[in-house]
Design a protein around this motif. Structure first.
Motif, PDB file in Angstrom:
ATOM      1  N   LEU A   6      -8.761  -4.536   5.727  1.00 60.59           N
ATOM      2  CA  LEU A   6      -8.322  -4.387   4.339  1.00 60.59           C
ATOM      3  C   LEU A   6      -6.801  -4.449   4.311  1.00 60.59           C
ATOM      4  N   ILE A   7      -6.258  -5.350   3.506  1.00 52.39           N
ATOM      5  CA  ILE A   7      -4.809  -5.512   3.402  1.00 52.39           C
ATOM      6  C   ILE A   7      -4.276  -4.562   2.337  1.00 52.39           C
ATOM      7  N   LEU A   8      -3.391  -3.668   2.739  1.00 50.09           N
ATOM      8  CA  LEU A   8      -2.794  -2.700   1.814  1.00 50.09           C
ATOM      9  C   LEU A   8      -1.352  -3.052   1.459  1.00 50.09           C
ATOM     10  N   GLY A   9      -0.633  -3.721   2.357  1.00 51.30           N
ATOM     11  CA  GLY A   9       0.753  -4.067   2.097  1.00 51.30           C
ATOM     12  C   GLY A   9       1.184  -5.287   2.881  1.00 51.30           C
ATOM     13  N   SER A  22       4.313  -2.811   4.702  1.00 48.82           N
ATOM     14  CA  SER A  22       3.208  -3.032   5.642  1.00 48.82           C
ATOM     15  C   SER A  22       2.246  -1.851   5.739  1.00 48.82           C
ATOM     16  N   ALA A  23       0.968  -2.149   5.579  1.00 49.73           N
ATOM     17  CA  ALA A  23      -0.097  -1.169   5.800  1.00 49.73           C
ATOM     18  C   ALA A  23      -1.418  -1.921   5.822  1.00 49.73           C
ATOM     19  N   PHE A  24      -2.273  -1.559   6.766  1.00 43.89           N
ATOM     20  CA  PHE A  24      -3.553  -2.238   6.948  1.00 43.89           C
ATOM     21  C   PHE A  24      -4.604  -1.215   7.368  1.00 43.89           C
ATOM     22  N   GLY A  40       4.169   4.324  -0.031  1.00 44.93           N
ATOM     23  CA  GLY A  40       3.127   4.170  -1.041  1.00 44.93           C
ATOM     24  C   GLY A  40       1.730   3.913  -0.504  1.00 44.93           C
ATOM     25  N   THR A  41       1.567   3.967   0.818  1.00 46.15           N
ATOM     26  CA  THR A  41       0.249   3.672   1.393  1.00 46.15           C
ATOM     27  C   THR A  41      -0.831   4.602   0.854  1.00 46.15           C
ATOM     28  N   GLN A  42      -0.508   5.875   0.633  1.00 45.85           N
ATOM     29  CA  GLN A  42      -1.537   6.799   0.161  1.00 45.85           C
ATOM     30  C   GLN A  42      -2.074   6.389  -1.214  1.00 45.85           C
ATOM     31  N   TYR A  43      -1.231   5.792  -2.043  1.00 51.79           N
ATOM     32  CA  TYR A  43      -1.699   5.326  -3.343  1.00 51.79           C
ATOM     33  C   TYR A  43      -2.646   4.142  -3.194  1.00 51.79           C
ATOM     34  N   HIS A  48      -8.304   2.072  -3.357  1.00 50.65           N
ATOM     35  CA  HIS A  48      -9.467   1.429  -2.744  1.00 50.65           C
ATOM     36  C   HIS A  48     -10.538   2.426  -2.321  1.00 50.65           C
ATOM     37  N   LYS A  49     -10.381   3.672  -2.790  1.00 48.19           N
ATOM     38  CA  LYS A  49     -11.395   4.708  -2.579  1.00 48.19           C
ATOM     39  C   LYS A  49     -11.748   4.885  -1.100  1.00 48.19           C
ATOM     40  N   VAL A  50     -10.703   4.891  -0.269  1.00 51.50           N
ATOM     41  CA  VAL A  50     -10.903   5.079   1.167  1.00 51.50           C
ATOM     42  C   VAL A  50     -11.054   6.570   1.455  1.00 51.50           C
ATOM     43  N   LYS A  51     -12.091   6.940   2.177  1.00 54.93           N
ATOM     44  CA  LYS A  51     -12.311   8.331   2.538  1.00 54.93           C
ATOM     45  C   LYS A  51     -11.367   8.724   3.675  1.00 54.93           C
ATOM     46  N   SER A  52     -10.518   9.708   3.406  1.00 53.55           N
ATOM     47  CA  SER A  52      -9.520  10.097   4.405  1.00 53.55           C
ATOM     48  C   SER A  52     -10.155  10.630   5.679  1.00 53.55           C
ATOM     49  N   THR A  53     -11.348  11.209   5.569  1.00 55.10           N
ATOM     50  CA  THR A  53     -12.001  11.779   6.753  1.00 55.10           C
ATOM     51  C   THR A  53     -12.394  10.697   7.758  1.00 55.10           C
ATOM     52  N   ARG A  54     -12.451   9.452   7.301  1.00 57.89           N
ATOM     53  CA  ARG A  54     -12.793   8.359   8.211  1.00 57.89           C
ATOM     54  C   ARG A  54     -11.570   7.855   8.975  1.00 57.89           C
ATOM     55  N   ILE A  55     -10.393   8.309   8.571  1.00 58.35           N
ATOM     56  CA  ILE A  55      -9.170   7.912   9.279  1.00 58.35           C
ATOM     57  C   ILE A  55      -8.796   9.027  10.254  1.00 58.35           C
ATOM     58  N   ARG A  56      -9.025   8.798  11.508  1.00 56.67           N
ATOM     59  CA  ARG A  56      -8.692   9.790  12.538  1.00 56.67           C
ATOM     60  C   ARG A  56      -7.643   9.270  13.513  1.00 56.67           C
ATOM     61  N   HIS A  57      -7.265   7.984  13.331  1.00 62.58           N
ATOM     62  CA  HIS A  57      -6.272   7.378  14.204  1.00 62.58           C
ATOM     63  C   HIS A  57      -5.313   6.539  13.360  1.00 62.58           C
ATOM     64  N   ILE A  58      -4.014   6.723  13.585  1.00 66.99           N
ATOM     65  CA  ILE A  58      -2.980   5.975  12.882  1.00 66.99           C
ATOM     66  C   ILE A  58      -2.088   5.304  13.924  1.00 66.99           C
ATOM     67  N   PHE A  59      -1.803   4.027  13.708  1.00 68.01           N
ATOM     68  CA  PHE A  59      -1.014   3.245  14.663  1.00 68.01           C
ATOM     69  C   PHE A  59       0.260   2.752  13.974  1.00 68.01           C
ATOM     70  N   ILE A  60       1.414   3.178  14.469  1.00 68.20           N
ATOM     71  CA  ILE A  60       2.705   2.776  13.909  1.00 68.20           C
ATOM     72  C   ILE A  60       3.392   1.844  14.906  1.00 68.20           C
ATOM     73  N   SER A  61       3.700   0.639  14.454  1.00 66.54           N
ATOM     74  CA  SER A  61       4.237  -0.371  15.371  1.00 66.54           C
ATOM     75  C   SER A  61       5.670  -0.082  15.784  1.00 66.54           C
ATOM     76  N   HIS A  62       6.502   0.371  14.826  1.00 71.79           N
ATOM     77  CA  HIS A  62       7.898   0.659  15.145  1.00 71.79           C
ATOM     78  C   HIS A  62       8.506   1.479  14.017  1.00 71.79           C
TER      79      HIS A  62
END
Length: 303
Positions: A6-9, A22-24, A40-43, A48-62
Motif C-alpha cells: 500500500l502506497i502512503l507517500g 515517503s511511507a509504505f 503525516g503517516t498516521q493520517y 485507509h483504516k489500517v489496524k495499528s495492532t497489525r503493525i509490530r515492525h517499523i523499518f526506517i531507511s535513513h
C-alpha cells in the motif's frame, strides 16, 4: 498468500500538495510492516483504516526528515490510544536518541515496549526472521547512512482439505500430508494419496525496497529475481547531474537496476517537487524496463 504493498507517500523532501513524504505498508497475510514514516503517516493509516495492532515492525531507511518525521506523532497517538503491543523499530544509529529526547522534553511516558534495532547500512545484514518472513538490509549510497530492505515471505506447507478427511483422522497423518507424503495405514491397509487431501501451499515471494540512493550496482547480486522492487526515481534524465550531486537516482537508472536484477515488477517513487506531471518518469523507465508502475498514493500493488 496475501502479499501486497500500500502506497502512503510518494514525495521527497520538499512538501507538495497531494503528495506525501515517503511511507509504505507491506502486508503479508495478517501482518503489516511499515516502511519509512514521513510526516503525516498516521493520517494516511487512518484514512485507509489500517489496524495499528497489525503493525509490530517499523523499518526506517535513513534519518532524513521526509522518511521519519511522522514517527513521533504515530507513536504518541498509539500511546494515547493505550496500545499494549510492543513494536520493533529498525533504523540507523541515532533514531533511538532522537525519540528519547522528544519524549523526555514533552513528558511523554510510553506505555508499550519499543525495541530499537540498529541497522547496518554498509553491509547485507539479516535483521528479522520469523515463521512468516525474513528481512535483510540492502546497503544504499546516499549522503548519510541509508539502507533498503529485502523482504522474503516463507513458503508454506501443503494445505489440508479438512472436509475430505475421514472422521477422527490421526494428527500424525495430517502432518505427513502437509509434508507432501502419501499415507498407507498399517492397520487397515488403506492408502491416502496426498493429492486427494491437500492443495499446494503458498510459494515464497520477495520485495525489495530501495529508498534514497545514487545509482550503484552493488545490490544487483543480492536482489536477483525479486518479484517486485520499489526504487526511488527522484529525477528524470534531464536532471542527471542534479541526481548525481544529491545522491539520488533517475527513473531510467531505477529501470536499469530492475532490468539487471531480472525483477518481475518495478514501482518508482520519491518524486522531486519540481515535477507536477510524472509522464516523463514513466516513459523513461518503460523504455528500459517494460513492467514499470508509478507509485500512486492510496493504491495497493499485489506482488
Amino acid at each position: 498468500m496475501n502479499f501486497e504493498l500500500l502506497i502512503l507517500g510518494t514525495g521527497s523532501a520538499t512538501p507538495v500538495l497531494n503528495r506525501h513524504p515517503s511511507a509504505f505498508l507491506l502486508c503479508i497475510e495478517n501482518e503489516s510492516f511499515l516502511i519509512d514514516c514521513g510526516e503525516g503517516t498516521q493520517y494516511r493509516l487512518l484514512e485507509h483504516k489500517v489496524k495499528s495492532t497489525r503493525i509490530r515492525h517499523i523499518f526506517i531507511s535513513h534519518l532524513h526528515g521526509d522518511h521519519y518525521f511522522g514517527l513521533i506523532g504515530l507513536l504518541s497517538s498509539w500511546n494515547l490510544n493505550q496500545r499494549k503491543e510492543s513494536v520493533t523499530i529498525f533504523a540507523p544509529r541515532g533514531l533511538a536518541e532522537i525519540l528519547t529526547i522528544q519524549f523526555k522534553h514533552s513528558d511523554t511516558k510510553i506505555n508499550f515496549k519499543i525495541n530499537f534495532v540498529e541497522t547496518d547500512t554498509e553491509n547485507i545484514h539479516s535483521i528479522l526472521d520469523t515463521n512468516l518472513v525474513s528481512v535483510e538490509t540492502i546497503p544504499l549510497h546516499h549522503r548519510i547512512p541509508c539502507c533498503g530492505f529485502l523482504f522474503r515471505s516463507k513458503a508454506s506447507k501443503r494445505k489440508i482439505l479438512a472436509e475430505k478427511l475421514p472422521e477422527n483422522f490421526p494428527i500424525p497423518y495430517i502432518k505427513m500430508l502437509k509434508d507432501g507424503l502419501d499415507i498407507s495405514d498399517e492397520f487397515s491397509g488403506e492408502v491416502f494419496l496426498n493429492k486427494d487431501f491437500t492443495t499446494t501451499g503458498s510459494v515464497s515471494k520477495s520485495f525489495a525496497y530501495c529508498s534514497d540512493t545514487a545509482y550503484n550496482e552493488l545490490k544487483i547480486n543480492q536482489l536477483q529475481n525479486v518479484d517486485a522492487i520499489y526504487h526511488e526515481a527522484t529525477f528524470t534524465e534531464s536532471e542527471l547531474k542534479r541526481a548525481q550531486q544529491t545522491n539520488h537516482s533517475t527513473a531510467r537508472q531505477a529501470a536499469t537496476i530492475a532490468k539487471k536484477i531480472n525483477a518481475n515488477q518495478l514501482i518508482i517513487g520519491h518524486y522531486s517537487s519540481r515535477y507536477k506531471i510524472l509522464d516523463a518518469h514513466l516513459s523513461e523507465s518503460i523504455e528500459v524496463f517494460a513492467n514499470t508502475f508509478l507509485a500512486e498514493e492510496g493504491k495497493t500493488y499485489k506482488i
